[in-house]
Design a protein around this motif. Structure first.
Motif, PDB file in Angstrom:
ATOM      1  N   PRO A 174       0.538  -1.711  -0.168  1.00  8.65           N
ATOM      2  CA  PRO A 174      -0.372   0.127  -0.359  1.00  8.65           C
ATOM      3  C   PRO A 174       1.477   1.230   0.053  1.00  8.65           C
ATOM      4  O   PRO A 174       0.202   2.291  -0.038  1.00  8.65           O
ATOM      5  CB  PRO A 174      -0.544  -0.071   1.048  1.00  8.65           C
ATOM      6  CG  PRO A 174       0.685  -0.501   2.189  1.00  8.65           C
ATOM      7  CD  PRO A 174       1.093  -2.000   1.356  1.00  8.65           C
ATOM      8  N   SER A 210       0.261   3.738  -3.037  1.00  5.13           N
ATOM      9  CA  SER A 210      -1.309   4.185  -2.742  1.00  5.13           C
ATOM     10  C   SER A 210      -1.275   5.605  -1.316  1.00  5.13           C
ATOM     11  O   SER A 210      -1.653   6.662  -1.659  1.00  5.13           O
ATOM     12  CB  SER A 210      -1.971   3.065  -2.716  1.00  5.13           C
ATOM     13  OG  SER A 210      -2.066   2.563  -1.756  1.00  5.13           O
ATOM     14  N   CYS A 211      -0.626   5.349  -0.628  1.00  6.05           N
ATOM     15  CA  CYS A 211      -0.355   5.878   0.232  1.00  6.05           C
ATOM     16  C   CYS A 211       0.259   7.713  -0.010  1.00  6.05           C
ATOM     17  O   CYS A 211       0.064   7.854   0.665  1.00  6.05           O
ATOM     18  CB  CYS A 211       0.402   5.365   1.630  1.00  6.05           C
ATOM     19  SG  CYS A 211      -0.230   6.117   3.367  1.00  6.05           S
ATOM     20  N   GLY A 225      -9.491   4.593   0.838  1.00  8.11           N
ATOM     21  CA  GLY A 225      -9.178   3.179   0.781  1.00  8.11           C
ATOM     22  C   GLY A 225      -7.358   3.003   0.593  1.00  8.11           C
ATOM     23  O   GLY A 225      -7.670   1.886   1.122  1.00  8.11           O
ATOM     24  N   THR A 226      -6.585   4.011   1.408  1.00  8.11           N
ATOM     25  CA  THR A 226      -5.483   3.215   2.231  1.00  8.11           C
ATOM     26  C   THR A 226      -5.514   2.380   2.831  1.00  8.11           C
ATOM     27  O   THR A 226      -4.699   2.077   3.234  1.00  8.11           O
ATOM     28  CB  THR A 226      -4.602   4.907   1.280  1.00  8.11           C
ATOM     29  OG1 THR A 226      -4.078   5.081  -0.031  1.00  8.11           O
ATOM     30  CG2 THR A 226      -3.207   4.393   2.425  1.00  8.11           C
ATOM     31  N   LEU A 263      -6.166  -0.206   3.127  1.00 10.35           N
ATOM     32  CA  LEU A 263      -5.253  -1.220   2.422  1.00 10.35           C
ATOM     33  C   LEU A 263      -4.300  -1.915   3.083  1.00 10.35           C
ATOM     34  O   LEU A 263      -4.307  -3.100   2.726  1.00 10.35           O
ATOM     35  CB  LEU A 263      -4.743  -0.616   1.341  1.00 10.35           C
ATOM     36  CG  LEU A 263      -3.807  -1.595   0.439  1.00 10.35           C
ATOM     37  CD1 LEU A 263      -4.576  -2.496  -0.561  1.00 10.35           C
ATOM     38  CD2 LEU A 263      -3.060  -0.396  -1.047  1.00 10.35           C
ATOM     39  N   ALA A 284      -5.416  -4.105   5.616  1.00 16.79           N
ATOM     40  CA  ALA A 284      -5.520  -5.244   4.649  1.00 16.79           C
ATOM     41  C   ALA A 284      -3.983  -6.353   4.396  1.00 16.79           C
ATOM     42  O   ALA A 284      -3.452  -7.754   3.758  1.00 16.79           O
ATOM     43  CB  ALA A 284      -6.291  -5.728   3.601  1.00 16.79           C
ATOM     44  N   ALA A 285      -3.382  -5.425   3.861  1.00 18.38           N
ATOM     45  CA  ALA A 285      -2.399  -5.645   3.482  1.00 18.38           C
ATOM     46  C   ALA A 285      -0.498  -5.374   3.385  1.00 18.38           C
ATOM     47  O   ALA A 285       0.227  -5.862   3.198  1.00 18.38           O
ATOM     48  CB  ALA A 285      -2.002  -5.666   1.753  1.00 18.38           C
TER      49      ALA A 285
END
Length: 251
Positions: free
Chosen positions: A2, A5-6, A163-164, A167, A170-171
């Motif tokens: 992530p 995206s962050c 969204g980040t 993520l 989750a990841a």
């Protein structure tokens, strides 16, 4: 991972107000220069607080830091939807800037998780997220602000942050705290003029110029980024010519 995206979300939020400054200034009945201080304050806080925050949070788990920072980031951006005064908006931008201070943590996590032979390319991917924010994120925010009102541009930053955050939860695996290092050691690279000039130029120059309105953003991107890259290249070349230390432990 992530991390890109962050970086994209945090950087987009730092610049996105630039494209909607005229509309923001009209609605809040302030001058455009005054409205531009929202961008300047965001930048100054990021530059001033990041080294201190790195020391204060050094013993905390990296995943927890990013989770807390992104949660604050989302809250500060979505709260703009109900803000009706310039003072309240400034407070929210300060909170968003404090959350964006987590960007060095993103780079540290990326370096920790990447295999040694891919560490450079992994960090370059994160930096591409910063560049993509200026090329894609900010224009998208300007479009949203033009179509739906300036608050939509800021809400876009909150949406990217949300969204980040999901993520990350989750990841992103658990990353142990970094070895403690004193503030003086973290600031030591700034004693090199090329590094200091590149850091100040990249952190402040672009945003200070962009705070004058949307028309200045392409100038900021065109002038400040190449100058910073040139200075960093000079610093790296100078480092490569220095004699290597022997017998020192490797990280």
């Amino acid at each position: 991972m992530p991390s890109p995206s962050c970086a994209f979300a945090l950087q987009t939020d730092g610049f996105v107000i630039t494209g909607v400054l005229p509309a923001l200034a009209r609605e809040l009945t302030v001058g455009q220069a005054t409205a531009g201080q929202l961008v300047t304050v965001f930048s100054v806080i990021c530059a001033a607080v990041a080294p201190v925050a790195a020391v204060v949070t050094a013993r905390l788990p990296r995943r927890r830091i990013l989770t807390a920072a992104l949660a604050l980031f989302c809250l500060a951006n979505f709260a703009v939807l109900v803000t009706r005064s310039y003072g309240a908006l400034m407070v929210l931008r300060v909170l968003a800037a404090l959350a964006a201070v987590a960007l060095p943590t993103v780079l540290a996590v990326t370096a920790h998780l990447a295999p040694p032979e891919r560490r450079g390319s992994s960090l370059a991917t994160v930096m591409a997220g910063l560049t993509g924010a200026v090329v894609i994120g900010v224009p998208a925010g300007t479009w949203a602000g033009t179509a739906l009102g300036w608050r939509a541009a800021v809400a876009l930053g909150g949406t990217l942050g949300l969204g980040t955050l999901l993520l990350v939860r989750a990841a992103l695996p658990r990353v142990p705290p970094a070895p403690p290092a004193p503030l003086a050691a973290r600031l030591h690279p700034l004693t090199r003029p090329a590094v200091l000039g590149a850091s100040l130029g990249g952190a402040l120059g672009g945003r200070l110029l962009a705070s004058h309105g949307p028309g200045a953003l392409p100038v900021a991107a065109a002038c400040c980024a190449p100058a910073a890259l040139l200075l960093f290249a000079m610093a790296g070349r100078r480092r490569a010519t220095l004699p290597r230390e022997t017998g020192a432990p490797t990280a």
